[in-house]
Structure formats: C-alpha cells, structure tokens
Design an enzyme around this catalytic site. Sequence first.
Site, PDB file in Angstrom:
ATOM      1  N   ASP A   7     -17.711   2.669   8.276  1.00  0.00           N
ATOM      2  CA  ASP A   7     -18.272   2.874   6.940  1.00  0.00           C
ATOM      3  C   ASP A   7     -18.068   1.639   6.074  1.00  0.00           C
ATOM      4  OD1 ASP A   7     -15.587   3.090   6.200  1.00  0.00           O
ATOM      5  OD2 ASP A   7     -15.955   4.718   4.810  1.00  0.00           O
ATOM      6  N   ASP A 102     -23.211   5.759   3.782  1.00  0.00           N
ATOM      7  CA  ASP A 102     -22.319   4.644   4.133  1.00  0.00           C
ATOM      8  C   ASP A 102     -21.444   4.910   5.339  1.00  0.00           C
ATOM      9  OD1 ASP A 102     -20.729   6.547   2.814  1.00  0.00           O
ATOM     10  OD2 ASP A 102     -19.355   5.028   2.063  1.00  0.00           O
ATOM     11  N   GLU A 103     -21.623   6.035   6.026  1.00  0.00           N
ATOM     12  CA  GLU A 103     -20.786   6.377   7.184  1.00  0.00           C
ATOM     13  C   GLU A 103     -21.666   6.690   8.391  1.00  0.00           C
ATOM     14  OE1 GLU A 103     -16.923   8.777   6.015  1.00  0.00           O
ATOM     15  OE2 GLU A 103     -18.701   9.663   5.074  1.00  0.00           O
TER      16      GLU A 103
END
Length: 198
Positions: A7, A102-103
């Site tokens: 991430d 974001d992951e």
Amino acid sequence: MTFALIDGNSFYCSCERLFQPELERRPVIVLSNNDGCAVARTAEAKALGIKMGAPYFQIRDLCERERVAVFSSNYALYGDISRRLNEVYRTVSPNVEAYSIDETFLDLSGFDPSRHAEMARALRSKIRRWIGIPTCVGLGPTKVLAKVANKIAKGDPAMDGVCDLRDPVARKLLLANFPVADVWGVGPAVRSHLEMRI
C-alpha cells in the site's frame, strides 16, 4: 500460499507530493469533501498531533503556524495514480486484487518462496522509481497476516518497509505485542472475547 499486501504510505498526501517535490519533508494533510476534516496525513503531520478525522477548523491555526501544506481532495488524481500502481503490480504477479484505492494484494504462490522478500523489496523500489509513491509491503500465508505484516512494516523503520510473517517463529515473536484491535476484521465484540482469553 504467500500473499503480499502493498500500500501507498499516506497515499493521498504522497500523490500531492508528486507534483510538489519541495514538500517531501514538510507536513502535509489532505481534507475530506468540502474541506471538512483531515483524511490523510504524512508522518510529519502526525508528529504534530494532527489526528485522522480532525475537523479542519480546529487545526487551522496549528497548520498555519507549523507550515502544514493543506490540500483539498482530488479523487481523480488519486484514482489515476492507483490505476498506475496496479499496472506495475501486474508486471510482478498476474494475480492482483485491488482491495482499496491504495491497497493491493498480490498472490506470490507461483514464485520461489525464497525470493518473496527480495521480490517485495524490488517492487517497493520499482514503484518509488517509476511512480514516485513510497510504499510498504507485508508478506504472509493468509491475507489477514499479510495485512498485519504491512501494518508492522509501517510502524517499524528498522524493517525498511517490508515485514515477512511467513515463518512461524518470526510470526510468534512479532505478533506477541501486536494489538488485537489492529487485526483486520476484528470488531469490538471479537476484540473483547479475544482479550479475555489472553
């Protein structure tokens, strides 16, 4: 099975820094829709005591005094950077699952297990060079453990952005002091039950 969770560190803030590299060491925050509250903070902003969700009107004076760079959310930008990140991840593994903006989980099971940690470090380096976003990677035999490993990697600078929880001995050592409440999917009821059993 080996899963990697990668991430972007302070993702929204890191995206903003891409276009203003002079902010690299300055505290940065990104505000929610209508600039209501802080939804992303760099480590420098966290060190000033700015909490996640802090209403901007309450921290405005602090931000001005400490020269915090403050941005309104730019979800078109963050979505575009996220797409680019996942394109790079697919150069490493064909099995990529974007969990959030974001992951991303990568399934590394088809690769030599002795190279997984090396692959994680190489991927972090590639993302930093190609996209400019700092990242952390957690490795584990399950997605839950990969997510825990990622959180440990973020919190311990000595790990240099990669935590590997595949080995049972290392896992036992690293999880000994890991807060139950920080485990992915553990809510208040499960937390209370687990803490009573400790």
